[in-house]
Design an enzyme around this catalytic site. Structure first.
Site, PDB file in Angstrom:
ATOM      1  CG  ASP A  10     119.552  55.511 -33.716  1.00 16.63           C
ATOM      2  OD1 ASP A  10     118.889  54.875 -32.875  1.00 16.63           O
ATOM      3  OD2 ASP A  10     120.769  55.318 -33.919  1.00 16.63           O
ATOM      4  NE  ARG A  11     120.215  56.618 -26.097  1.00 20.54           N
ATOM      5  CZ  ARG A  11     120.077  55.948 -24.942  1.00 20.54           C
ATOM      6  NH1 ARG A  11     119.158  56.332 -24.070  1.00 20.54           N
ATOM      7  NH2 ARG A  11     120.837  54.907 -24.695  1.00 20.54           N
ATOM      8  CG  ASP A  12     122.148  54.039 -27.903  1.00 24.06           C
ATOM      9  OD1 ASP A  12     122.329  55.076 -27.236  1.00 24.06           O
ATOM     10  OD2 ASP A  12     121.508  53.063 -27.486  1.00 24.06           O
ATOM     11  CB  THR A  52     116.175  55.390 -28.706  1.00 24.59           C
ATOM     12  OG1 THR A  52     117.209  54.506 -28.304  1.00 24.59           O
ATOM     13  CG2 THR A  52     115.359  55.821 -27.496  1.00 24.59           C
ATOM     14  CG  ASN A  53     114.778  49.737 -31.711  1.00 21.81           C
ATOM     15  OD1 ASN A  53     113.685  50.315 -31.777  1.00 21.81           O
ATOM     16  ND2 ASN A  53     115.228  48.958 -32.677  1.00 21.81           N
ATOM     17  CD  GLN A  54     117.437  52.716 -25.110  1.00 21.06           C
ATOM     18  OE1 GLN A  54     118.057  52.100 -24.253  1.00 21.06           O
ATOM     19  NE2 GLN A  54     118.056  53.480 -26.006  1.00 21.06           N
ATOM     20  CE  LYS A 110     115.150  53.048 -33.758  1.00 14.75           C
ATOM     21  NZ  LYS A 110     116.186  54.107 -33.579  1.00 14.75           N
TER      22      LYS A 110
END
Ligand SMILES: [Zn+2]
Length: 179
Positions: A10-12, A52-54, A110
């Site tokens: 994941d990113r954030d 990543t969910n954006q 996700k």
């Protein structure tokens, strides 16, 4: 091409600190242990991907180009510290998106698995031996839905979790000796 295991991250709040709908390069800061974790994965030869969910794109909070700019910065910062990120998948959709074409149920957001499975197809990843790591239950659910091992990151130190994951699943991989 023989399929290889990989690490999906994941990113954030897993790699960079999340300031909520993070997209400004000026807000970029590493989560504790993240660059060391990326370096370790690279050292043992594991491909690393970001999923990543954006939804901020769909919500009109920032543009897709802003996200790419942020991602490029993250990739460059990681590379400067010895970590290699091979590819990034993102989901711009959101159930409350203001951009109507992005207000759609999708399998990529996700806990959907499609960002992981698409990357796996593109890069010949063996999902059954791969690991997904993220700070939310939806990250773990996405990883499991894709058929990977999955770990919930508690936010303390990603390097410690990375070492644990390698011991658990990749003890056959060795950090090359110095010479
Ligand atoms: Zn999506």
């Amino acid at each position: 091409m023989k399929k290889q295991p990989a690490i999906f991250l994941d990113r954030d709040d897993t790699l960079n600190i999340d300031v909520s709908y993070t997209y400004k390069v000026s807000d970029f800061d590493w989560v504790r242990g993240a660059p060391e974790a990326l370096k370790l994965f690279s050292k043992v030869g594991l491909d690393v991907f970001i999923v990543t969910n954006q939804g901020g794109i769909g919500r009109g909070l920032y543009a897709e180009s802003d996200m790419h700019h942020f991602n490029d910065h993250l990739i460059a910062e990681a590379a400067a510290l010895g970590g290699h990120i091979k590819d990034i998948a993102f989901c711009p959709h959101h159930p409350e998106a203001v951009i109507s074409t992005l207000r759609t149920p999708c399998l990529c957001r996700k806990p959907g698995h499609q960002m992981i499975t698409r990357l796996a197809e593109k890069w010949s990843v063996d999902l059954a031996t791969s690991v997904m790591i993220g700070d939310r239950d939806s990250d773990v659910a996405a990883g499991r839905a894709a058929g990977c091992h999955a770990y919930l990151f508690d936010g303390t130190d990603l390097h410690e979790l990375a070492k644990h994951v390698i011991n658990q699943h990749f003890s056959n991989l060795r950090v090359p000796a110095c010479r």
